[in-house]
Design an enzyme around this catalytic site. Structure first.
Site, PDB file in Angstrom:
ATOM      1  N   ILE A 152      -6.653  -5.571  -6.613  1.00  0.00           N
ATOM      2  CA  ILE A 152      -5.348  -5.224  -5.835  1.00  0.00           C
ATOM      3  C   ILE A 152      -4.232  -5.833  -6.188  1.00  0.00           C
ATOM      4  CG2 ILE A 152      -4.725  -5.585  -3.165  1.00  0.00           C
ATOM      5  CD1 ILE A 152      -7.265  -3.766  -3.643  1.00  0.00           C
ATOM      6  N   THR A 153      -4.531  -7.006  -6.940  1.00  0.00           N
ATOM      7  CA  THR A 153      -3.257  -7.931  -7.436  1.00  0.00           C
ATOM      8  C   THR A 153      -2.083  -6.926  -8.104  1.00  0.00           C
ATOM      9  OG1 THR A 153      -4.952  -9.813  -7.830  1.00  0.00           O
ATOM     10  CG2 THR A 153      -2.692 -10.044  -8.600  1.00  0.00           C
ATOM     11  N   GLU A 154      -1.057  -7.338  -7.664  1.00  0.00           N
ATOM     12  CA  GLU A 154       0.296  -6.845  -8.187  1.00  0.00           C
ATOM     13  C   GLU A 154       1.020  -7.726  -9.120  1.00  0.00           C
ATOM     14  OE1 GLU A 154       2.536  -5.547  -5.034  1.00  0.00           O
ATOM     15  OE2 GLU A 154       4.200  -4.876  -6.141  1.00  0.00           O
ATOM     16  N   TYR A 186      -2.239   6.765   1.967  1.00  0.00           N
ATOM     17  CA  TYR A 186      -2.352   6.469   3.443  1.00  0.00           C
ATOM     18  C   TYR A 186      -1.729   7.940   3.793  1.00  0.00           C
ATOM     19  CZ  TYR A 186      -2.226   1.536   1.841  1.00  0.00           C
ATOM     20  OH  TYR A 186      -2.725   0.579   1.211  1.00  0.00           O
ATOM     21  N   GLU A 206       3.122  10.408 -10.227  1.00  0.00           N
ATOM     22  CA  GLU A 206       4.339   9.747 -10.259  1.00  0.00           C
ATOM     23  C   GLU A 206       5.017   9.945 -11.451  1.00  0.00           C
ATOM     24  OE1 GLU A 206       4.159   5.520  -9.645  1.00  0.00           O
ATOM     25  OE2 GLU A 206       3.777   5.980  -7.705  1.00  0.00           O
ATOM     26  N   HIS A 221       7.171   0.770  -9.426  1.00  0.00           N
ATOM     27  CA  HIS A 221       5.999   1.122 -10.209  1.00  0.00           C
ATOM     28  C   HIS A 221       6.261   0.804 -11.867  1.00  0.00           C
ATOM     29  CE1 HIS A 221       3.310   2.871  -7.131  1.00  0.00           C
ATOM     30  NE2 HIS A 221       3.573   1.495  -6.806  1.00  0.00           N
TER      31      HIS A 221
END
Lengths: 293, 395
Positions: free
Chosen positions: A95-97, A159, A209, A246
């Site tokens: 999950i880490t950004e 989501y 994207e 991103h």
């Protein structure tokens, strides 16, 4: 069935701090087997009813962990992924950004010799609603068991797409957030392969994207797929040359533009949605047309 | 994070990549002194985070130190406007004063990350000094690449391969392949995201020199590249973006429209720009609030948006995952009550803790536009901005 997660998944949370504990609690309440946490030096504690261990190897040996969910802070995350791989965890979800790109480069190279499949980093994780198996940070209420797979670089857009589907009564076989970083463990194309092979999936939503060429590589595989794909490319209206959060989403050359990606996907036979508010309704129409609804 | 040309050359020189003799000057007198040291004929180059500086009048040749001083006096303090900076341009507070070089040939050389294989790629072309994207589009065969395997690192044969490919053979072969290896090392050791030498020059007296250089550092690696991070020049960044950066908001970008956006997640934020466009409007900014789970971050973000004179309406679009909608709602209510946002506000909340979040908004008793769906929220925001604009026009 479903992809990557099912009722046999036994999740270890690496980096069992605030976020890790909160998400573990949500997954446990959802019905997922979260078997332990790993925080080096904290072994022996029990937090929220979940035993804490020192190493991933112990998690595998003592609790049969087969999925690792990683929340370890960015400077140490590459090490955490490699520890999961060393313990031969089949699926590691990070999950880490904000992990340095060169760290991920070394991790990716190292994983090429390991059994571990990495999802992410900088991703929302994986869920299988039919089997209540969740390893990630996604809100559970928006999901409905069903037959549509959802793949996305972006977490919140997973989501969003799932919510649109659920509101129309269209359930999901699962969602896989592949991650927004330049170097990721599992590509959009590989995620498509997983859903194509899954008997519980009838159709796939693919959310890409601007930036890079991953969507073109996914489009090459869409050509061979038996299942319909509805695709959306975020950032079509973004000004060129600006980095939109991103790291992957920077337009580098003509291949990085939304138009080039939309064209590649359309030519491959995907149904391309331009308005992000119409992902759900487009899937509804496609399912009806193909007699899959 | 971008470095200036003179900073990039300092990094390159440290790794053994030859650069022209020269130094940075912050005053015309310093420029004159450096020119004297270098023996007279010099180039005076504006230091700003943009290419195409020459066309914009930011690069001048000087025959002697007096002329160098005069050029420096003109360039320092100017605002450099190029196609990359936008009409507002970038301020110039220093110049690089370098020995003038007699050019025999120009080569292109760079290192960047190739996402798909997940490896750094070294790119070289014999067509240096030109727009490399144009070269790649028109003559793809003129672009040569080699990938650095993270397991065993750069190998000398790769340097030789590229050197031969761009015609650096004979006496140039060894210096060129060494230079390419040193360039790769500078990239890897500095956590580069891109390093570009364009052009790499072969001088008339047979030397190889990096005549111009760009270096960007991976911002995620700043924690271990502190010496480079300290070289950040804040004057080269947009004021609103710096304000956001200081408030802990990493992902704010100022845009040209009139709808201020506060969104969580870069993907949803980009899609929100798209949805606004589809509804007939334009966003005034991109802002990803991320998973900042404290109302203060939301207040700071809304302060930045609310104080933007371009903003006629605000759209808050949150789909909570790790981020909690109730905390975002609390922050929004605080910001509006503090008078930080006077424009009409449309809120769309979904996901984690959405019922509590909606309750927070209900209890606040504010006049907010409320939407459940994404497209609906965008439509309402565009309408609100349009109404605000019309009201202004009739005044």
């Amino acid at each position: 069935m479903g992809v990557l997660m099912d009722s046999n998944s036994r999740v270890v949370v690496q980096g069992f701090g605030g976020a890790g504990q909160r998400e573990a609690k949500t997954s446990l309440a959802y019905g997922t087997q979260v078997v332990c946490g790993v925080t080096p030096g904290r072994g022996g504690q029990v937090i929220e009813g979940v035993p804490v261990l020192n190493t991933v190897r112990e998690a595998v040996e003592q609790h049969g962990a087969n999925v690792s969910l990683i929340f370890v802070p960015a400077p140490f995350a590459a090490d955490a992924i490699l520890e999961a791989a060393d313990a031969e965890i089949p699926t590691a979800i990070c999950i880490t950004e904000g992990i340095p790109v060169l760290d991920m480069m070394r991790v990716k190279r190292a994983l090429s010799t390991k059994v571990t499949r990495l999802i992410g980093p900088n991703c929302p994780g994986v869920i299988n609603p039919a089997e209540q198996a969740r390893a990630g940070i996604m809100p559970v209420d928006v999901y409905l068991p069903g037959n549509v797979g959802v793949i996305s670089r972006s977490g919140t857009l997973v989501y969003e797409a799932v919510d649109q589907l659920t509101r129309l009564g269209i359930g999901q076989s699962g969602s896989v957030g592949v991650g927004g970083d330049p170097i990721i463990g599992t590509s959009q194309r590989e995620a498509l392969e997983l859903f194509e092979a899954d008997p519980d999936t009838a159709a796939v939503v693919l959310i890409g994207e601007i930036g890079g060429t991953a969507e073109q590589e996914a489009a090459e595989y869409v050509k061979q797929m038996s299942k319909p794909v509805v695709a959306f490319i975020g950032g079509a209206t973004a000004p060129p040359g600006r980095r939109m959060g991103h790291a992957g989403a920077i337009i580098a050359g003509p291949a990085g533009t939304a138009a080039a990606k939309q064209q590649a996907l359309r030519e491959a036979g995907a149904e391309v949605v331009e308005n992000p508010g119409e992902i759900g309704t487009t899937m509804q129409r496609v399912l009806k047309e193909r007699g899959l609804a | 994070m971008k470095l200036h040309e003179y900073q990039a050359k300092e990094v390159l020189a440290r790794f053994g990549v030859p650069v022209p003799r020269g130094r940075v000057a912050r005053t015309p007198d310093e420029a004159e002194a450096i020119a004297k040291e270098l023996g007279g004929r010099v180039v005076v180059k504006a230091q700003a985070h943009t290419g195409a500086r020459g066309k914009a009048g930011g690069v001048k040749l000087a025959a002697d130190p007096a002329e160098a001083k005069a050029h420096a006096a003109n360039i320092i303090g100017m605002t450099l406007v190029t196609h990359q900076t936008g009409p507002q341009g970038l301020p110039v507070s220093s110049v690089l004063v370098e020995e003038a070089i007699d050019i025999e040939r120009e080569i292109y050389l760079s290192v960047a990350i190739d996402n798909s294989p997940g490896m750094p790629v070294i790119i070289a072309s014999a067509q240096g000094g030109m727009d490399i994207e144009e070269v790649a589009a028109n003559t793809p065969d003129a672009i040569h690449k080699t990938w650095i395997d993270p397991a065993c690192g750069f190998q000398p044969f790769q340097g030789r391969q590229l050197a031969f490919a761009v015609g650096l053979d004979g006496e140039h072969l060894n210096p060129a392949s060494t230079l390419i290896g040193n360039l790769a090392k500078s990239f890897l050791d500095s956590d580069g995201s891109i390093v570009e030498i364009n052009p790499l020059v072969v001088t008339k007296d047979g030397r190889l020199l990096a005549a111009d250089a760009k270096f960007s550092i991976d911002e995620s690696a700043e924690f271990r590249q502190q010496a480079l991070a300290e070289q950040r020049d804040r004057s080269q960044e947009a004021e609103k973006e710096l304000e956001a950066h200081d408030a802990g908001i990493q992902n704010y970008i100022k845009l040209d429209g009139n709808i201020g956006c506060l969104v969580n997640g870069a993907g949803l934020a980009m899609a929100t720009l798209d949805a606004i466009k589809f509804a007939g409007g334009d966003a005034a900014n991109f802002l990803d609030i991320g998973t900042a789970n404290n109302p203060e971050a939301v207040v700071s973000a809304l302060k930045i948006i609310g104080s933007d004179p371009d903003v006629k309406a605000v759209l808050i679009n949150i789909f909570g995952g790790l981020a909690r909608t109730d905390i975002i709602a609390e922050g929004a209510v605080q910001a509006i009550n503090q008078g930080l946002v006077k424009q009409p506000v449309v809120v769309r909340l979904a996901g984690t803790n959405v019922e509590i979040g909606k309750q927070v908004l209900d209890d606040a008793g504010l006049d907010l536009g409320r939407a459940d769906g994404f497209a609906e929220a965008a439509r309402m925001a565009v309408e609100a901005a349009q109404n605000a604009k019309n009201a202004q026009n009739t005044q």
